[in-house]
Design a protein around this motif. Sequence first.
Motif, PDB file in Angstrom:
ATOM      1  N   UNK A 100     -32.336   3.585   3.486  1.00 47.74           N
ATOM      2  CA  UNK A 100     -32.078   2.679   4.605  1.00 47.74           C
ATOM      3  C   UNK A 100     -31.515   3.360   5.841  1.00 47.74           C
ATOM      4  N   UNK A 101     -31.466   4.672   5.834  1.00 45.75           N
ATOM      5  CA  UNK A 101     -30.964   5.379   7.011  1.00 45.75           C
ATOM      6  C   UNK A 101     -32.096   5.574   8.015  1.00 45.75           C
ATOM      7  N   UNK A 102     -31.810   6.265   9.096  1.00 49.45           N
ATOM      8  CA  UNK A 102     -32.865   6.528  10.074  1.00 49.45           C
ATOM      9  C   UNK A 102     -33.553   7.867   9.790  1.00 49.45           C
ATOM     10  N   UNK A 103     -33.306   8.420   8.604  1.00 50.33           N
ATOM     11  CA  UNK A 103     -33.786   9.765   8.294  1.00 50.33           C
ATOM     12  C   UNK A 103     -34.933   9.714   7.286  1.00 50.33           C
ATOM     13  N   UNK A 104     -36.048  10.378   7.629  1.00 48.14           N
ATOM     14  CA  UNK A 104     -37.214  10.398   6.745  1.00 48.14           C
ATOM     15  C   UNK A 104     -37.577  11.837   6.396  1.00 48.14           C
ATOM     16  N   UNK A 105     -37.936  12.025   5.152  1.00 44.33           N
ATOM     17  CA  UNK A 105     -38.232  13.393   4.686  1.00 44.33           C
ATOM     18  C   UNK A 105     -38.997  13.300   3.383  1.00 44.33           C
ATOM     19  N   UNK A 106     -40.001  14.152   3.226  1.00 47.83           N
ATOM     20  CA  UNK A 106     -40.687  14.176   1.928  1.00 47.83           C
ATOM     21  C   UNK A 106     -40.984  15.625   1.533  1.00 47.83           C
ATOM     22  N   UNK A 107     -41.224  15.809   0.248  1.00 47.22           N
ATOM     23  CA  UNK A 107     -41.425  17.159  -0.303  1.00 47.22           C
ATOM     24  C   UNK A 107     -42.745  17.204  -1.056  1.00 47.22           C
ATOM     25  N   UNK A 116     -40.444  17.777   6.726  1.00 51.35           N
ATOM     26  CA  UNK A 116     -41.361  18.195   5.683  1.00 51.35           C
ATOM     27  C   UNK A 116     -40.684  19.219   4.777  1.00 51.35           C
ATOM     28  N   UNK A 117     -40.896  19.059   3.487  1.00 54.14           N
ATOM     29  CA  UNK A 117     -40.340  20.005   2.535  1.00 54.14           C
ATOM     30  C   UNK A 117     -41.442  20.550   1.646  1.00 54.14           C
ATOM     31  N   UNK A 118     -41.322  21.825   1.277  1.00 53.93           N
ATOM     32  CA  UNK A 118     -42.305  22.435   0.379  1.00 53.93           C
ATOM     33  C   UNK A 118     -41.551  23.085  -0.769  1.00 53.93           C
ATOM     34  N   UNK A 119     -41.950  22.718  -1.967  1.00 55.80           N
ATOM     35  CA  UNK A 119     -41.390  23.369  -3.149  1.00 55.80           C
ATOM     36  C   UNK A 119     -42.433  24.378  -3.612  1.00 55.80           C
ATOM     37  N   UNK A 120     -42.142  25.667  -3.417  1.00 58.27           N
ATOM     38  CA  UNK A 120     -43.119  26.715  -3.742  1.00 58.27           C
ATOM     39  C   UNK A 120     -42.849  27.231  -5.152  1.00 58.27           C
ATOM     40  N   UNK A 121     -43.636  26.755  -6.105  1.00 52.69           N
ATOM     41  CA  UNK A 121     -43.443  27.143  -7.499  1.00 52.69           C
ATOM     42  C   UNK A 121     -44.658  27.936  -7.952  1.00 52.69           C
ATOM     43  N   UNK A 122     -44.424  29.006  -8.712  1.00 50.90           N
ATOM     44  CA  UNK A 122     -45.591  29.764  -9.160  1.00 50.90           C
ATOM     45  C   UNK A 122     -46.372  28.969 -10.205  1.00 50.90           C
ATOM     46  N   UNK A 123     -47.683  29.118 -10.156  1.00 50.22           N
ATOM     47  CA  UNK A 123     -48.541  28.340 -11.032  1.00 50.22           C
ATOM     48  C   UNK A 123     -48.346  28.713 -12.495  1.00 50.22           C
ATOM     49  N   UNK A 124     -47.747  29.889 -12.750  1.00 48.13           N
ATOM     50  CA  UNK A 124     -47.489  30.289 -14.138  1.00 48.13           C
ATOM     51  C   UNK A 124     -46.347  29.500 -14.746  1.00 48.13           C
ATOM     52  N   UNK A 125     -45.757  28.582 -13.993  1.00 46.31           N
ATOM     53  CA  UNK A 125     -44.665  27.761 -14.503  1.00 46.31           C
ATOM     54  C   UNK A 125     -45.146  26.308 -14.652  1.00 46.31           C
ATOM     55  N   UNK A 170     -36.360   9.793  -1.254  1.00 47.84           N
ATOM     56  CA  UNK A 170     -37.281  10.600  -0.454  1.00 47.84           C
ATOM     57  C   UNK A 170     -38.198   9.618   0.252  1.00 47.84           C
ATOM     58  N   UNK A 171     -38.832  10.073   1.316  1.00 48.35           N
ATOM     59  CA  UNK A 171     -39.799   9.218   1.998  1.00 48.35           C
ATOM     60  C   UNK A 171     -39.246   8.681   3.302  1.00 48.35           C
ATOM     61  N   UNK A 172     -39.779   7.516   3.700  1.00 49.24           N
ATOM     62  CA  UNK A 172     -39.377   6.914   4.967  1.00 49.24           C
ATOM     63  C   UNK A 172     -37.977   6.326   4.857  1.00 49.24           C
TER      64      UNK A 172
END
Lengths: 211, 648
Positions: free
Chosen positions: B294-301, B259-268, B288-290
């Motif tokens: 085609x690798x075995x690595x899944x990740x989303x932001x 899991x990834x989180x992009x923390x951006x201020x709302x003033x932007x 990004x995603x599943x």
Amino acid sequence: MIKLYIDNWEIHATEGISVLQAALDSEIYIPNLCWVREMTDPPASCRLCFVEIAGRPAPVTACTTIVENDMEVHTDTEAVRELQRTSLKLLLSAHHVDCGHCPANKKCELQNLARFLKVKLKPAEFPTYQPTGLIDTSHPHLDYNRDRCVLCGRCVNACRDKNGRPLFTFAGRGSETIVTPLFPPAGQALDKDASLVCVDLCPTGALTRKG
Amino acid sequence: MAQNNDRINQALQALREKAAGQWREFTGSTIPRIHIGMATCGLAAGAQETRDAFEAQLKKDNIQAVIHPIGCHGHCYAEPLVIIDHPASGLPPIMYQKVNEGKAVMLVKNFLKGNDPLLEHMYGAMEESDTIPAVMLFPRFNMEKRVIMDKCGRINPADINEYLALGGYAALGAALSLAPEAIVETVTASGLRGRGGAGFPTGRKWQFAAQQNAAEKVVVCNADEGDPGAYMDRTILESNPHQVIEGMIICARAIGAGRGVMYVRAEYPLAVKLVTRALEQARELNLLGQNILGSDFSFDIEVFQGSGAFVCGEETALIRSVEGYRGMPRHRPPFPVEHGLNGRPTVINNVKTLATIAPIIENGAEWFRSIGTEKSPGTAIFSIVGHVLYPGLVEIPMGETLRSLIFDICGGIPDKREFKAVQIGGPSGGCLPASFLDTPIDFDSLTAAGAMMGSGGMVVMNDETCMVNVARYFLDFTQKESCGKCTFCRIGTRHLLEILDRITKGQGKPEDLARLEWLAAAVKQGSLCGLGKTAPNPVITSLKYFRQEYEAHINDGVCPALMCRDLIAYYIDLDKCARGCDACVGCCPTEAIFTTANRKKGIDQEKCIKCGECRHVCIPLYNAVGKASPPGTVPMIEKPKVPVKDND
Ligand SMILES: Cc1cc2nc3c(=O)[nH]c(=O)nc-3n(C[C@H](O)[C@H](O)[C@H](O)COP(=O)(O)O)c2cc1C
Ligand code: SF4
Ligand code: SF4
Ligand code: SF4
Ligand code: FES
């Protein structure tokens, strides 16, 4: 069991507890305000419980330091007392010192701390606090007096731990921060006993029973 | 594994070929291309109006041209910035500065329709040529070293294919073929240190997280950027969001996060919009995603919009805020790498740190170490504002001196004024005087000087700046932004501010300096989080380097920089004031300016509110309005009993 030394006394303490708890359990007093026994995640916000630990460069807060074997703790050094006094003076400078009219008079923890640390209740270093007169009476079971609150957070944090969810929350920022009652969803009554737990925990006269 | 790597490479190759094709078509055509910088700095200078003017005029003159919105070049002083690439003219692409609507119309008429490139309005050519001097001849361009901002200002941030075409996501392909440990090793070997302020080694942070035995881990990109005057992170996200996203994916792969989180201020809002679009595009291409590529690595932001509290940039407060609570820091340890978002091991890195990952993976640790200094490899990005000729964003190798950054690259101090101090590191940093100009810019040298790298905000100040007032300004900021949790920061900064306030009003007391020092040291030592621990820095450094200025305020009631309103007065120098001129009269909001018996001007000190307008409007040739401190020292000018008429 962990064996450690506090002010050269040999102390035995359960693994995982804080230096603060170990000291208090052995009747060695370390000033503290925001910590409540059995609290899961101490806020470390009052900044009173400083101690020095051999091998560490600067004083640390005892409530967030977990006991270790052969740890050497000193609670009464010059550096520690200086920090504790400054912290208490700061708290008092943002507090309406008006003991004569306060329901907590004689059982107030600020008075005890001041006596222990030999600090005057109206420290000369800072200008006298100008009371705001703000009293929140919106809660059905208690009143909140901002001028007496030292923002130790006990009511917020302990209430969360004891009642499952806090009946208070912090509001505002910086020196304007206050505590404010959180009301349950409409239709659900505020539990009186749970509310009074907070009143009992308040170290000052900031929270008082209604009536 | 080998089979899998082939598949990954093939998938990536297909994406890159398609993107390269689109790019070739775009850059190879003879249709003119108009690149317009449309990041927030450009828009603030009127880039949208410029774009509209181009479009309208192209239509009117029936000329075919492509408008290509790009991000920020870093040359904020020259915005709106436009590059016109007109292959049929035989000229190289040309950069124009301050292209307002009028200039846009002229450029279409004269350059695209006629054949006159209007060289009097150009900045320079983007390439070396015999005909037009190139921008690379200017120090503001050729002394920079672009690693993080390499693609900023070259691509449309809303089109993933442009990033792919310029080599984007190649590092991800390489990383997916590596063992996670090997990625961590490369980042460790590169010596990269976190660009969010403290300079903690990134490889070490990743390694701690990778070692944690947990089913779920998280990567957070910290784009809270709350320092006043700092806008590097916003600019990067608005100019090239994919390089940051690529860094996050590689980090996730290295530590095993899903899991990834992009923390951006709302003033932007623009950054939020562009990042959100970039994430969608990356998902569409399976970057990004599943089973990424085609690798075995899944990740989303996901994007999380912070509500703009400075303290929410502090990592533990940031975590609380994502969890849905009030953003208040907590004691560390445990550090987020052990116990982070919802209790999961979490790596939190700054935007610039993450944007540096792809270049490191692509070019290797050795290459990265060859830039900058031994202990601070790589580049530093500063947003330089204040009294310099060419403010904006600058990316330089670490180790460059402050002098070369301020004077050579940014053109020095305008208006024939003197350099006085530079504030580095925002509200947590310090003010350094001229004697520090030869300090190399790196994490350790700046900290040793009492300032800090911080996130890269830099304010240059000339000799008209009062250092007590500067300290007051920063304390006012931190005092308001304190989360209110702990005693020293909540109350201590308040008292510091009150003392500074008094001093700037001429009500300082002799014991104030000792009290400031005592309290500043206590707040630094006693506070819970980095905000309180660094908040006194502006006071500590200004007291150390500009003590005589504090003393002048307190002992003599004088503001040496003539800035503190309560300690100055305005006056009109009768030797300079021109008889019969009344330029200043109309501007005064309180009608404090009167005409003297010989038809010059004087100021009624009773009425004057010290707004300074008259000083602004007095014609430079006369320069007759002066300031003096203390106020009692201004020359007295007799006010005629009967008013003298102005224009007779
Ligand atoms: C008051 C305060 C504000 C901060 N603001 C930011 C910020 O806006 N952006 C940022 O990346 N780090 C900020 N930090 C630092 C973060 O806590 C954290 O160290 C950083 O995001 C780690 O990233 P890095 O290792 O890439 O530098 C702040 C710290 C403090 C104490
Ligand atoms: S109301 Fe009492 S318990 Fe609550 S924060 Fe204030 S002083 Fe502490
Ligand atoms: S130092 Fe300031 S911002 Fe940090 S926890 Fe304490 S009050 Fe909050
Ligand atoms: S400083 Fe402002 S108020 Fe004073 S004389 Fe000049 S214009 Fe008028
Ligand atoms: S008791 Fe440790 S900081 Fe309050």
